[in-house]
Motif scaffolding. Structure first.
Motif, short mmCIF file in Angstrom:
data_model
loop_
_atom_site.label_atom_id
_atom_site.label_comp_id
_atom_site.label_asym_id
_atom_site.label_seq_id
_atom_site.Cartn_x
_atom_site.Cartn_y
_atom_site.Cartn_z
N ASN A 28 38.29 91.53 82.45
CA ASN A 28 39.00 91.55 83.73
C ASN A 28 38.55 92.72 84.58
N THR A 29 38.39 92.50 85.88
CA THR A 29 38.21 93.62 86.79
C THR A 29 39.57 94.22 87.07
N SER A 30 39.86 95.31 86.37
CA SER A 30 41.08 96.06 86.63
C SER A 30 40.70 97.18 87.61
N SER A 31 41.14 98.37 87.38
CA SER A 31 40.86 99.48 88.28
C SER A 31 41.39 100.75 87.62
N MET A 32 40.82 101.90 88.03
CA MET A 32 41.47 103.13 87.60
C MET A 32 42.88 103.15 88.18
N GLY A 33 43.10 102.34 89.23
CA GLY A 33 44.43 102.18 89.80
C GLY A 33 45.38 101.37 88.95
N GLY A 34 44.93 100.98 87.76
CA GLY A 34 45.84 100.38 86.80
C GLY A 34 46.42 101.40 85.84
N ALA A 55 30.26 106.59 97.24
CA ALA A 55 30.52 105.91 95.98
C ALA A 55 29.29 105.14 95.51
N PRO A 56 29.14 104.95 94.21
CA PRO A 56 28.03 104.13 93.70
C PRO A 56 28.23 102.68 94.06
N GLY A 57 27.16 101.91 93.97
CA GLY A 57 27.23 100.49 94.27
C GLY A 57 27.70 99.67 93.09
N PRO A 58 27.84 98.37 93.28
CA PRO A 58 28.40 97.51 92.25
C PRO A 58 27.50 97.34 91.02
N GLN A 59 26.26 97.81 91.11
CA GLN A 59 25.36 97.70 89.97
C GLN A 59 25.90 98.43 88.74
N VAL A 60 26.56 99.57 88.98
CA VAL A 60 27.07 100.35 87.84
C VAL A 60 28.18 99.57 87.12
N VAL A 61 28.94 98.78 87.88
CA VAL A 61 29.99 97.98 87.27
C VAL A 61 29.38 96.81 86.51
N ALA A 62 28.36 96.18 87.09
CA ALA A 62 27.69 95.08 86.42
C ALA A 62 27.16 95.51 85.06
N LYS A 63 26.60 96.70 85.00
CA LYS A 63 26.08 97.22 83.72
C LYS A 63 27.22 97.45 82.72
N LYS A 64 28.37 97.88 83.22
CA LYS A 64 29.51 98.10 82.33
C LYS A 64 30.07 96.77 81.84
N VAL A 65 30.06 95.75 82.69
CA VAL A 65 30.48 94.42 82.26
C VAL A 65 29.54 93.92 81.15
N TRP A 66 28.25 94.17 81.34
CA TRP A 66 27.27 93.80 80.31
C TRP A 66 27.58 94.49 78.98
N GLN A 67 27.90 95.78 79.06
CA GLN A 67 28.25 96.52 77.84
C GLN A 67 29.47 95.89 77.17
N ALA A 68 30.50 95.61 77.96
CA ALA A 68 31.72 95.03 77.41
C ALA A 68 31.47 93.66 76.80
N ALA A 69 30.58 92.89 77.43
CA ALA A 69 30.29 91.54 76.95
C ALA A 69 29.44 91.54 75.69
N SER A 70 28.68 92.62 75.50
CA SER A 70 27.65 92.62 74.46
C SER A 70 27.90 93.52 73.27
N ASP A 71 28.86 94.43 73.37
CA ASP A 71 28.96 95.45 72.31
C ASP A 71 29.66 94.95 71.04
N GLY A 72 30.28 93.77 71.10
CA GLY A 72 30.89 93.19 69.91
C GLY A 72 32.16 93.87 69.44
N SER A 73 32.66 94.84 70.21
CA SER A 73 33.83 95.61 69.79
C SER A 73 35.11 95.00 70.34
N TYR A 74 36.23 95.54 69.85
CA TYR A 74 37.54 95.19 70.40
C TYR A 74 38.04 96.27 71.35
N ARG A 75 37.15 97.09 71.84
CA ARG A 75 37.52 98.12 72.81
C ARG A 75 38.17 97.46 74.02
N LEU A 76 39.26 98.03 74.51
CA LEU A 76 40.02 97.42 75.61
C LEU A 76 39.60 97.93 76.98
N ARG A 77 39.39 99.23 77.13
CA ARG A 77 39.22 99.82 78.47
C ARG A 77 37.83 100.42 78.66
#
Length: 269
Positions: free
Chosen positions: A130-136, A213-235
């Motif tokens: 999910n795209t949450s936010s530090m505002g969560g 602020a950085p562009g959306p590329q940094v978020v795309a890379k983080k989504v890739w990490q979340a999708a690929s790391d195989g962990s149950y990490r939440l945030r």
């Protein structure tokens, strides 16, 4: 078989950049949006197909999921990214505006998630991002209703992970700080004259944070990490000052942290 990511809100910003990034990584991408004509340029990238989805219309969600399964044969990751920003004086917000904020940022996420769960359960795997936010986790002035949706999303995801873990379904929240996308220009700002002395300068200061602020590329890379790391990490905090601010919120007493926020966002008053 190539892995497949199903993305909502893929016509612009974080969703679009994530679609392109996963395509470059060799994944098949189901880029969904309310108006598919807005994303036609995505078709120049390999492995991307566009599907019409209104996250508030369960029939369109089911239809898209079925179409993706026919085209690509599977779905491995759901990326709930569609969002809407309403900011300003709470007293000035209408019931319709507040409803739109919750409909898009919370009920839309729930609708798409609920629709894909039977499929993920059937194959005993899946990742929901999910795209949450530090505002969560932390708050800023003028974002009361927006924060309410992101805090709700954080609680929803944190609880949901318990019941989905037995099915090997992972739940993850991406928590961006300020990110330079079309989102900041699409934010709906409301106020009334009684609040203008506060809302207008504070809103401008908040908008200024997007300039560097950085562009959306940094978020795309983080989504890739979340999708690929195989962990149950939440945030997964990412971008700008977000990770630092989240750390400061954890480290400092709330009164100190709020004083720090006021010193920055109220400096034009």
């Amino acid at each position: 078989m190539k892995k497949v990511i199903f993305i909502t809100g893929a016509s612009t910003g974080i969703g679009r950049e994530t679609a392109v990034y996963f395509s470059k990584k060799g994944w098949n991408v189901a880029a969904t949006m309310r108006s598919p004509e807005k994303g036609k340029d995505l078709l120049q990238h390999p492995n991307i197909a566009i599907f019409a989805v209104d996250v508030l219309d369960s029939s369109s969600i089911k239809k898209a999921i079925d179409a993706v399964l026919i085209k690509f044969g599977n779905i491995d990751v759901l990326f709930n990214n569609a969002g809407y920003g309403l900011v300003g004086a709470f007293e000035a917000m209408t019931q319709e505006q507040i409803k739109k904020q919750f409909d898009t940022n919370i009920f839309g996420v729930m609708n798409v998630t609920r629709s894909i769960l039977p499929y993920f359960r059937s194959k005993n795997s899946g990742v929901i991002i999910n795209t949450s936010s530090m505002g969560g986790i932390i708050t800023f002035p003028l974002y009361s209703v927006y924060h309410a949706t992101k805090w709700a999303l954080e609680g929803f995801a944190e609880s949901l992970q318990y019941e989905l873990r037995p099915f090997n379904i992972k739940v993850k929240n991406i928590e961006p700080g300020a990110i330079k996308t079309e989102f900041e220009t699409a934010i709906e700002f409301v106020s009334i004259s009684a609040y203008d002395r506060y809302t207008k300068p504070v809103h401008q200061t908040m908008l200024d944070t997007y300039k560097t602020a950085p562009g959306p590329q940094v978020v795309a890379k983080k989504v890739w990490q979340a999708a690929s790391d195989g962990s149950y990490r939440l945030r997964y905090p990412v971008g700008g000052q977000g990770p630092l601010l989240l750390f400061m919120r954890w480290l400092l007493p709330l009164s100190w942290f709020m004083a720090m926020v006021r010193s920055q966002v109220e400096k034009r008053i």
